[in-house]
Design a protein around this motif. Structure first.
Motif, PDB file in Angstrom:
ATOM      1  N   PRO A  36       0.822  -1.220   0.000  1.00 52.56           N
ATOM      2  CA  PRO A  36       0.000   0.000   0.000  1.00 52.56           C
ATOM      3  C   PRO A  36       0.856   1.271   0.000  1.00 52.56           C
ATOM      4  O   PRO A  36       0.503   2.261  -0.662  1.00 52.56           O
ATOM      5  N   LEU A  37       1.964   1.246   0.735  1.00 57.00           N
ATOM      6  CA  LEU A  37       2.850   2.414   0.747  1.00 57.00           C
ATOM      7  C   LEU A  37       3.400   2.679  -0.639  1.00 57.00           C
ATOM      8  O   LEU A  37       3.465   3.828  -1.092  1.00 57.00           O
ATOM      9  N   PHE A  38       3.803   1.637  -1.331  1.00 56.00           N
ATOM     10  CA  PHE A  38       4.358   1.791  -2.670  1.00 56.00           C
ATOM     11  C   PHE A  38       3.325   2.360  -3.636  1.00 56.00           C
ATOM     12  O   PHE A  38       3.623   3.234  -4.446  1.00 56.00           O
ATOM     13  N   CYS A  39       2.087   1.870  -3.531  1.00 55.33           N
ATOM     14  CA  CYS A  39       1.049   2.300  -4.458  1.00 55.33           C
ATOM     15  C   CYS A  39       0.555   3.719  -4.173  1.00 55.33           C
ATOM     16  O   CYS A  39       0.124   4.431  -5.086  1.00 55.33           O
ATOM     17  N   LEU A  40       0.610   4.140  -2.922  1.00 62.88           N
ATOM     18  CA  LEU A  40      -0.025   5.399  -2.528  1.00 62.88           C
ATOM     19  C   LEU A  40       0.943   6.531  -2.221  1.00 62.88           C
ATOM     20  O   LEU A  40       0.542   7.698  -2.246  1.00 62.88           O
ATOM     21  N   ALA A  41       2.200   6.229  -1.934  1.00 57.36           N
ATOM     22  CA  ALA A  41       3.096   7.228  -1.344  1.00 57.36           C
ATOM     23  C   ALA A  41       3.206   8.484  -2.189  1.00 57.36           C
ATOM     24  O   ALA A  41       3.080   9.602  -1.684  1.00 57.36           O
ATOM     25  N   LEU A  42       3.466   8.345  -3.485  1.00 57.56           N
ATOM     26  CA  LEU A  42       3.688   9.535  -4.311  1.00 57.56           C
ATOM     27  C   LEU A  42       2.405  10.337  -4.490  1.00 57.56           C
ATOM     28  O   LEU A  42       2.422  11.575  -4.500  1.00 57.56           O
ATOM     29  N   VAL A  43       1.262   9.643  -4.618  1.00 55.58           N
ATOM     30  CA  VAL A  43      -0.017  10.350  -4.745  1.00 55.58           C
ATOM     31  C   VAL A  43      -0.328  11.105  -3.456  1.00 55.58           C
ATOM     32  O   VAL A  43      -0.799  12.245  -3.482  1.00 55.58           O
ATOM     33  N   VAL A  44      -0.044  10.476  -2.323  1.00 53.74           N
ATOM     34  CA  VAL A  44      -0.290  11.137  -1.032  1.00 53.74           C
ATOM     35  C   VAL A  44       0.566  12.387  -0.900  1.00 53.74           C
ATOM     36  O   VAL A  44       0.143  13.388  -0.325  1.00 53.74           O
ATOM     37  N   GLY A  45       1.790  12.351  -1.441  1.00 48.57           N
ATOM     38  CA  GLY A  45       2.635  13.542  -1.399  1.00 48.57           C
ATOM     39  C   GLY A  45       2.001  14.717  -2.100  1.00 48.57           C
ATOM     40  O   GLY A  45       2.076  15.862  -1.637  1.00 48.57           O
TER      41      GLY A  45
END
Length: 416
Positions: free
Chosen positions: A65-74
């Motif tokens: 989940p971190l890999f899939c979401l991290a950049l979008v969350v930024g």
């Protein structure tokens, strides 16, 4: 009368610090209990090395989940109120702890539930990490930021010292107790975040979300200090992560059981907390690059000592040194990244940094699990420590700007 450190004189920062501390205690309780239950359940039907592999799979469940979401969350952290994002993430953590507590009370804890909750905690961390990291610089003046970063580390490391033994103790009382206490602590975290008043928002975005993501990646890629600091942590911790194997050492190497697992898990945080306290009162100001490389090398060597140890006191001492060295490198890396990054990009850069950190931690657990499956747990830990030392030497050669960095000051927030 002893004066409080300058950042603590700011009301909103005090609430922020308390929220980090409470969330860390609760989160570390969940980490140690979930890891122990996965390994303990697996050992009923599997060999030591096969059960260790499942510990690696828990790391993968949190990382995806971190890999899939991290950049979008930024991107979201640079466009929305960062307080709201952090609150939503903590609300999800409350739900995760409550669900596991309910299952434990019912006397039925299926392995799949532990993996699903681990993945959901990864989702929460994907949102919470960048939003909290980007929020902190908005709460203190720029000249207090390095000291605030050290105090942030104290909140995390103090929570990481208290959380594991507390989780182990409460688990000995009953399997449901640590989950229910964690839910209460996450609720208090949510209340602290509600206290923080509105902070200045970055200028409205003028580009698409995808372009924003690429701007964050390109900024990191073209800034050798930021790229070197982030990637050094990625590969050193990826290889040198011994903490994933702690349930193996507690149960089958050192023979200290769940009661010994708590102190083992807390030992790195104890070393880190002591270092962070020193840094908060006497901040590092010179030779920041060489100090960071030296500490990453010490981290690798301490990992080797721990891997070879069959003595509980020596293992504790090695983990304390490991945590102290890691804390120093974390402090230098965090200060360099924040002070070399403009405020309107801190969310995206923090998300890139968070992705690298999560990759080093959770994928490090996967790497440790795979290595333990094929090499054995002890050889896997020793080889990882040696690999961390080799990475340190390679990065010192590859990133001379980072190796020779003398002070923290950077171009962040200057006109571009």
């Amino acid at each position: 009368m002893i004066a409080l450190p300058a950042p603590f004189q700011i009301r909103d920062y005090r609430a922020f610090w308390a929220s980090r501390f409470l969330a860390t205690v609760a989160g570390m309780m969940l980490v140690i209990v979930i890891g122990w239950q996965v390994y303990d359940i697996a050992r009923e039907t599997m060999s030591r090395d096969d059960a260790a592999f499942l510990l690696g799979m828990i790391g993968l469940a949190q990382f995806l989940p971190l890999f899939c979401l991290a950049l979008v969350v930024g991107v979201i952290a640079d466009r929305m109120d960062r307080r709201y994002i952090a609150r939503a993430a903590v609300a999800l953590e409350i739900g995760c702890a409550a669900v596991l507590g309910g299952l434990a009370l019912a006397g039925d804890m299926p392995m799949v539930a532990l993996f699903v909750v681990a993945a959901l905690l990864g989702v929460a961390r994907a949102f919470q990490g960048p939003s909290m990291a980007a929020l902190a610089p908005n709460l203190v003046p720029r000249e207090l930021l390095p000291q605030a970063i050290a105090l942030n580390s104290i909140s995390w490391q103090s929570g990481a010292v208290i959380g594991p033994p507390l989780g182990a103790f409460l688990y000995a009382v009953s399997p449901a107790t640590p989950y229910l206490v964690a839910a209460v602590l996450f609720t208090l975290t949510f209340i602290c975040l509600m206290i923080i008043r509105p902070v200045p928002m970055p200028p409205p975005a003028t580009v698409t979300p995808w372009r924003s993501v690429m701007e964050g990646i390109n900024f990191v890629r073209h800034n050798p200090v930021v790229l070197g600091a982030i990637s050094l942590d990625l590969f050193a911790v990826l290889l040198g992560g011994a903490t994933a194997m702690l349930p193996v050492y507690a149960r089958d190497v050192l023979m200290v059981g769940v009661e010994g697992l708590g102190p083992l898990r807390a030992a790195p945080a104890l070393g880190a907390a002591i270092t962070a306290l020193i840094l908060a009162t006497r901040p590092l100001r010179r030779n920041v690059g060489p100090v960071m490389f030296l500490c990453v090398g010490v981290f690798g060597l301490a990992t080797v000592v721990f891997g070879l140890s069959t003595s509980f006191p020596l293992s504790i001492a090695a983990l304390v040194v490991l945590g102290a060295a890691d804390m120093m490198s974390v402090f230098v890396r965090g200060s360099l990244i924040q002070l070399h990054t403009p405020d309107d990009m801190r969310g995206r850069v923090s998300s890139v940094s968070g992705l690298f950190i999560s990759a080093s931690n959770e994928l490090g657990e996967l790497e440790s699990g795979l290595a333990a499956r094929f090499l054995g747990a002890v050889p896997a830990v020793v080889a990882g420590g040696i690999g961390a030392v080799i990475v340190t030497l390679l990065w010192a050669w590859r990133f001379p700007e980072l190796r020779t960095a003398d002070r923290f000051e950077g171009p962040a927030d200057k006109p571009r």
